[in-house]
Design an enzyme around this catalytic site. Structure first.
Site, PDB file in Angstrom:
ATOM      1  N   ASP A  62       8.996  31.165 -28.164  1.00 26.31           N
ATOM      2  CA  ASP A  62       7.765  30.556 -27.798  1.00 26.31           C
ATOM      3  C   ASP A  62       7.641  29.782 -26.514  1.00 26.31           C
ATOM      4  O   ASP A  62       6.661  29.718 -25.603  1.00 26.31           O
ATOM      5  CB  ASP A  62       7.029  29.849 -28.875  1.00 26.31           C
ATOM      6  CG  ASP A  62       8.050  28.567 -29.290  1.00 26.31           C
ATOM      7  OD1 ASP A  62       8.180  27.487 -28.291  1.00 26.31           O
ATOM      8  OD2 ASP A  62       8.681  28.737 -30.257  1.00 26.31           O
ATOM      9  N   GLU A 118      16.684  35.100 -26.694  1.00 27.98           N
ATOM     10  CA  GLU A 118      15.911  35.215 -27.695  1.00 27.98           C
ATOM     11  C   GLU A 118      15.965  36.697 -28.221  1.00 27.98           C
ATOM     12  O   GLU A 118      16.001  37.671 -27.283  1.00 27.98           O
ATOM     13  CB  GLU A 118      14.325  35.005 -27.396  1.00 27.98           C
ATOM     14  CG  GLU A 118      13.095  35.346 -27.944  1.00 27.98           C
ATOM     15  CD  GLU A 118      12.907  34.762 -29.615  1.00 27.98           C
ATOM     16  OE1 GLU A 118      13.275  33.811 -29.669  1.00 27.98           O
ATOM     17  OE2 GLU A 118      12.999  35.666 -30.509  1.00 27.98           O
ATOM     18  N   ASP A 176      20.707  38.991 -29.083  1.00 29.12           N
ATOM     19  CA  ASP A 176      21.128  38.357 -30.452  1.00 29.12           C
ATOM     20  C   ASP A 176      21.786  37.122 -29.969  1.00 29.12           C
ATOM     21  O   ASP A 176      22.913  37.257 -29.268  1.00 29.12           O
ATOM     22  CB  ASP A 176      21.860  39.307 -31.306  1.00 29.12           C
ATOM     23  CG  ASP A 176      22.454  38.437 -32.440  1.00 29.12           C
ATOM     24  OD1 ASP A 176      21.947  37.334 -32.731  1.00 29.12           O
ATOM     25  OD2 ASP A 176      23.172  39.101 -33.096  1.00 29.12           O
ATOM     26  N   GLY A 177      21.399  36.021 -30.169  1.00 24.22           N
ATOM     27  CA  GLY A 177      22.232  34.809 -29.873  1.00 24.22           C
ATOM     28  C   GLY A 177      23.652  34.742 -29.973  1.00 24.22           C
ATOM     29  O   GLY A 177      24.252  34.099 -29.424  1.00 24.22           O
ATOM     30  N   ASP A 227      16.981  26.660 -31.188  1.00 24.66           N
ATOM     31  CA  ASP A 227      15.688  26.657 -31.750  1.00 24.66           C
ATOM     32  C   ASP A 227      15.471  27.948 -32.663  1.00 24.66           C
ATOM     33  O   ASP A 227      14.768  28.799 -32.354  1.00 24.66           O
ATOM     34  CB  ASP A 227      14.692  26.350 -30.734  1.00 24.66           C
ATOM     35  CG  ASP A 227      13.112  26.393 -31.122  1.00 24.66           C
ATOM     36  OD1 ASP A 227      13.100  26.427 -32.449  1.00 24.66           O
ATOM     37  OD2 ASP A 227      12.298  26.731 -30.384  1.00 24.66           O
ATOM     38  N   SER A 228      15.994  27.835 -33.881  1.00 27.58           N
ATOM     39  CA  SER A 228      15.839  29.245 -34.658  1.00 27.58           C
ATOM     40  C   SER A 228      15.041  29.097 -35.623  1.00 27.58           C
ATOM     41  O   SER A 228      14.330  28.146 -36.248  1.00 27.58           O
ATOM     42  CB  SER A 228      17.278  29.562 -35.349  1.00 27.58           C
ATOM     43  OG  SER A 228      17.492  28.414 -36.425  1.00 27.58           O
ATOM     44  N   ASP A 260      14.266  30.113 -39.891  1.00 24.00           N
ATOM     45  CA  ASP A 260      14.960  30.069 -41.038  1.00 24.00           C
ATOM     46  C   ASP A 260      16.100  30.918 -41.467  1.00 24.00           C
ATOM     47  O   ASP A 260      15.963  32.036 -40.767  1.00 24.00           O
ATOM     48  CB  ASP A 260      13.990  30.039 -42.223  1.00 24.00           C
ATOM     49  CG  ASP A 260      13.119  28.755 -42.401  1.00 24.00           C
ATOM     50  OD1 ASP A 260      13.442  27.757 -41.779  1.00 24.00           O
ATOM     51  OD2 ASP A 260      11.777  28.917 -42.625  1.00 24.00           O
ATOM     52  N   TYR A 286       5.387  21.940 -41.155  1.00 23.26           N
ATOM     53  CA  TYR A 286       6.568  22.627 -41.849  1.00 23.26           C
ATOM     54  C   TYR A 286       6.650  22.245 -43.136  1.00 23.26           C
ATOM     55  O   TYR A 286       6.109  21.323 -43.597  1.00 23.26           O
ATOM     56  CB  TYR A 286       7.905  21.938 -40.810  1.00 23.26           C
ATOM     57  CG  TYR A 286       7.973  22.804 -39.603  1.00 23.26           C
ATOM     58  CD1 TYR A 286       7.416  23.907 -39.188  1.00 23.26           C
ATOM     59  CD2 TYR A 286       8.857  22.167 -38.415  1.00 23.26           C
ATOM     60  CE1 TYR A 286       7.535  24.710 -37.950  1.00 23.26           C
ATOM     61  CE2 TYR A 286       9.049  22.773 -37.489  1.00 23.26           C
ATOM     62  CZ  TYR A 286       8.273  24.095 -37.011  1.00 23.26           C
ATOM     63  OH  TYR A 286       8.401  24.658 -35.946  1.00 23.26           O
TER      64      TYR A 286
HETATM   65  N1  SAM Z   1       9.957  26.501 -31.407  1.00 23.56           N
HETATM   66  C1  SAM Z   1       9.230  26.914 -32.672  1.00 23.56           C
HETATM   67  C2  SAM Z   1       8.614  25.393 -32.953  1.00 23.56           C
HETATM   68  O1  SAM Z   1       7.958  24.907 -32.141  1.00 23.56           O
HETATM   69  O2  SAM Z   1       8.635  25.258 -34.206  1.00 23.56           O
HETATM   70  C3  SAM Z   1      10.101  27.346 -33.816  1.00 23.56           C
HETATM   71  C4  SAM Z   1      11.139  28.322 -33.744  1.00 23.56           C
HETATM   72  S1  SAM Z   1      11.054  29.648 -32.803  1.00 23.56           S
HETATM   73  C5  SAM Z   1       9.637  30.637 -32.475  1.00 23.56           C
HETATM   74  C6  SAM Z   1      12.272  30.679 -33.573  1.00 23.56           C
HETATM   75  C7  SAM Z   1      13.017  31.784 -32.620  1.00 23.56           C
HETATM   76  O3  SAM Z   1      14.161  32.106 -33.042  1.00 23.56           O
HETATM   77  C8  SAM Z   1      11.872  33.155 -32.938  1.00 23.56           C
HETATM   78  O4  SAM Z   1      11.337  33.676 -31.899  1.00 23.56           O
HETATM   79  C9  SAM Z   1      13.136  34.133 -33.387  1.00 23.56           C
HETATM   80  O5  SAM Z   1      12.602  35.553 -32.818  1.00 23.56           O
HETATM   81  C10 SAM Z   1      14.420  33.658 -32.646  1.00 23.56           C
HETATM   82  N2  SAM Z   1      15.395  34.215 -33.486  1.00 23.56           N
HETATM   83  C11 SAM Z   1      15.892  34.427 -34.693  1.00 23.56           C
HETATM   84  N3  SAM Z   1      17.004  34.817 -34.922  1.00 23.56           N
HETATM   85  C12 SAM Z   1      17.595  35.021 -33.600  1.00 23.56           C
HETATM   86  C13 SAM Z   1      18.918  35.495 -33.381  1.00 23.56           C
HETATM   87  N4  SAM Z   1      19.795  35.954 -34.072  1.00 23.56           N
HETATM   88  N5  SAM Z   1      19.146  35.116 -31.649  1.00 23.56           N
HETATM   89  C14 SAM Z   1      18.300  34.793 -31.003  1.00 23.56           C
HETATM   90  N6  SAM Z   1      16.875  34.583 -31.330  1.00 23.56           N
HETATM   91  C15 SAM Z   1      16.494  34.496 -32.728  1.00 23.56           C
END
Ligand code: SAM
Length: 304
Positions: A103, A123, A154-155, A173-174, A176, A242
């Site tokens: 985001d 991301e 992929d992170g 910032d992942s 769940d 949340y």
């Molecule tokens: N920033 C947010 C808030 O204000 O609560 C919440 C979480 S953020 C949108 C979580 C992000 O982690 C998502 O966009 C998701 O696509 C990303 N994500 C999930 N698995 C991932 C991975 N293996 N590598 C990189 N990004 C990942």
């Protein structure tokens, strides 16, 4: 593309018609609901279902795989804390890595730190980035900072290839651990985070809810105690949308200059961050307070 707006996903109808209800095996037997004014976007990326809707009382809401990621009203409580808890705990952070956070809100917060010279961000899902730029401009403003280098990928893989000792801080910032973020909660991932940090560098990762996920938190804490030879701490904040209304963070440092997370050494220069709006949640008092744990959690976390 916007999906078929006449077809209602289960999360919009299964509890109260006209409301979004958040249901998951990660919080069995409860479902937080928000009244929906209008569905703005429905899509399916390679990784997850993506929904944006306008709620009656929390502004626009971003939902991934049925789980609320942010609302305009309370995102400050999460973004500011996950960023400034680590970055205010070390003097002059220069090189920062953000994993997830599509985001852009964490980028917006990192950008407030004048000492930062370079921000890598990895991301996995480009759709989250695009949707955020379209519907959440006050959050995605983080992408406009010239120090940001965005990588879509992929992170886990990104960190495996990162140069050793190269970052002052890593912020995870992942979403769940069900879905694409699963590995971001596992031991090998924490090992590669530690490898990528300089001595005395810090990591802050999203670490779920004290009320719902003590089992997950226990695992994270014991992995981190093995891996991070500096300090290992749990902190938390209040985010009404949340599950259970709270979310925690795991904050660790690698061996090297001591990091005392509970006493911030670095304040944020508000004058250098005017374009990103004022801080709404974070201050030095709430920084220290975030590390005070309820007795039931303190017992478990300190015994690990
Ligand atoms: N920033 C947010 C808030 O204000 O609560 C919440 C979480 S953020 C949108 C979580 C992000 O982690 C998502 O966009 C998701 O696509 C990303 N994500 C999930 N698995 C991932 C991975 N293996 N590598 C990189 N990004 C990942």
């Amino acid at each position: 593309s916007n999906g078929d707006p006449t077809k209602e996903p289960a999360c919009f109808s299964s509890v109260i018609p006209g409301w979004f209800s958040e249901m998951s095996p990660m919080w069995p037997g409860e479902a937080h609901s928000l009244k929906v004014e209008k569905v703005l976007f429905q899509g399916k990326s390679d990784y997850q279902d993506v929904i944006v809707f306008k709620s009656a009382t929390y502004g626009k809401v971003l939902v991934l795989d049925g789980v609320i990621q942010l609302t305009e009203r309370d995102e400050c409580a999460y973004q500011e804390m996950i960023t400034h808890l680590p970055l205010c705990s070390i003097p002059n952070p220069k090189k920062v890595l953000v994993i997830g956070g599509g985001d852009g809100g964490v980028l917006r917060e990192v950008a407030r730190h004048a000492s930062v010279e370079h921000i890598d961000m990895c991301e996995i899902d480009k759709m989250v980035v695009d949707v955020s730029k379209q519907f959440f401009p006050d959050v995605a403003i983080g992408y406009e900072d010239p120090r940001v280098n965005l990588v879509i990928g992929d992170g886990v893989a990104f960190l495996k290839n990162a140069a050793e000792g190269s970052y002052d801080a890593v912020i995870v910032d992942s979403s769940d651990p069900i879905g694409p973020a699963k590995e971001l909660f596992e031991k090998p991932f924490f090992q590669s985070v530690a490898r990528a940090l300089r001595p005395g560098g810090v990591v802050c990762t999203q670490a779920e809810s004290l009320w719902l996920h003590m089992d997950i938190i226990e695992d994270i804490v014991s992995n981190c105690r093995e891996i991070f030879k500096g300090s290992v701490n749990y902190a938390w904040t209040s985010v009404p949308t949340y599950p259970s209304g709270v979310i925690g963070f795991m904050l660790c440092s690698t061996e090297g200059p001591d990091v005392d997370f509970k006493n911030p050494v670095n304040s944020i220069d508000e004058s250098s961050s005017k374009s990103n709006g004022p801080l709404k949640f974070y201050n030095a008092e709430i920084h220290s307070a975030a590390f005070c744990l309820p007795s039931f959690a303190k017992k478990v976390i300190e015994s690990k």
